[in-house]
Design a protein around this motif. Sequence first.
Motif, PDB file in Angstrom:
ATOM      1  N   ARG A  66     -43.283  -4.904 -30.011  1.00 38.18           N
ATOM      2  CA  ARG A  66     -43.573  -4.204 -31.254  1.00 38.18           C
ATOM      3  C   ARG A  66     -42.374  -3.301 -31.551  1.00 38.18           C
ATOM      4  NH1 ARG A  66     -48.895  -3.211 -33.376  1.00 38.18           N
ATOM      5  NH2 ARG A  66     -48.766  -1.590 -34.959  1.00 38.18           N
ATOM      6  N   ARG A  83     -44.665  -7.994 -33.407  1.00 37.42           N
ATOM      7  CA  ARG A  83     -45.021  -7.191 -34.579  1.00 37.42           C
ATOM      8  C   ARG A  83     -43.813  -6.325 -34.910  1.00 37.42           C
ATOM      9  NH1 ARG A  83     -46.644  -5.622 -39.078  1.00 37.42           N
ATOM     10  NH2 ARG A  83     -48.551  -4.424 -39.444  1.00 37.42           N
ATOM     11  N   GLU A 101     -45.907 -10.989 -36.902  1.00 31.95           N
ATOM     12  CA  GLU A 101     -46.182 -10.222 -38.119  1.00 31.95           C
ATOM     13  C   GLU A 101     -44.972  -9.363 -38.446  1.00 31.95           C
ATOM     14  OE1 GLU A 101     -49.796  -8.091 -37.223  1.00 31.95           O
ATOM     15  OE2 GLU A 101     -51.022  -9.671 -38.088  1.00 31.95           O
TER      16      GLU A 101
ATOM     17  N   ARG B  25     -52.578  -7.875 -42.258  1.00 33.18           N
ATOM     18  CA  ARG B  25     -51.661  -7.349 -41.242  1.00 33.18           C
ATOM     19  C   ARG B  25     -51.878  -5.876 -41.013  1.00 33.18           C
ATOM     20  NH1 ARG B  25     -47.843 -10.249 -44.096  1.00 33.18           N
ATOM     21  NH2 ARG B  25     -46.920  -8.370 -44.973  1.00 33.18           N
TER      22      ARG B  25
END
Lengths: 225, 207
Positions: A66, A83, A101, B25
């Motif tokens: 992340r 992410r 994402e 998201r």
Amino acid sequence: MYTRYSGTGKYEQNAKQGKSRIDGVVIFPGGSFDELSINGVCTSEGPIEANLIDIDGVFTASSDIRADSIDFDGVVTIHGNLRVKKADVDGVVTVRGVKVEADYIKCDGILTAESQVSADVIEAEGFINAREIVGDRITIRSFRKAGLFKFVMKVREAFTDKDFSRVDLIEATRIELRGVRAKTVSGQDIIIGPACIIDRVDCTGTLSVDPDATVREIIGVVPNQ
Amino acid sequence: MEEISKKDLLSETGISYGQLYRWKREGLIPEDWFIKRSAFTGQETFFPRDRMLERVQEILAQKDTHSLDEIREDLANKARVYQIRESLLSLSDMNEEFVDSLQAPATITELSWESFAAVVGLHEMTIRAKLKLAEAVSLIDDALYAVASSTQIPSTMTLAKAADSWHFIVASQATWLATDRGVSFVETLQVADVATRIRRLKDERTA
């Protein structure tokens, strides 16, 4: 604080670091960083969280990553989810988790995701392979030899799958594709460029299909050409 | 539970693919609301209709004045029920004697809205099935403990009877349930329907 680890072997760190640089052949547990630079042949055994990550060399992450921003320049395998706000892929990145994402993905290399890539904006001059790519604006221009496509397809054996991006589903508000093989492309405004082979296009706004593209089924609108 | 397809959702609400996926998201739309089903054309995605339409309207109402983080926090707060005893008294058919007989509310600080609705619905079924007070209290206590101990979102609640004893079955998704002849399903309800009804009741009372 600038912390530098190098050499071979495993290193341990648990505290939130400042700038960290990892060189050589290293296995580290993961952790929380401000800026993390990874070079050499590295493996992380736990989740990584950082503001900025710069990866060169061969890196294997055993868990999620992340970050605000990641620069991928090497060969990276992530056995977890990714992410990130901004990802810049210049190397070969494989994500084996259930999702990638991002706010923005730029891909001039090869990004392979085993499940879904979800991003506001994707700009790819390289290749993206995924089960699904979803978002707002998706531009994938994978096939650099597009101008010769019609001629070269007559000698089909000159091409292998690695010359195309392969995706099962692409779904976004605006989509522009070149050199993409997909089962379904759904969106509001869609441009199917040369060297695309698409099973089904479902368009609710404007659709353009290049004469050098193959689209087997169109739902929704009549294409402009 | 009535469902709406992704395409129909975008068409009815006017939102774009980009908005839908951004909200997913950012955690404004739960992942398990994206229900994938096999269709002739491949996999298609459906949503629980009422909940999804309500959620989209809630986000649209706030998106120009609040950040996505703020909207997410607001939705999270609205999605929880606190002060279980007072909430049961005001939003269910339980009277004070019934609620004070329960042990669970003393140990549970919060529940998801759907979990709370599942218990309210179960109580309504016990009234219709004419359970004795002690039987109903025991069942509701067990139900409160069950939903409080899980992060799953209840989808259906079933009141069942086996011999002379009463039972409940709570399930998290549309599930086929079968049982032997010794167990009979007395009534099943959709938690989303109860949740919508008591949410309206709460909004009316706080308006």
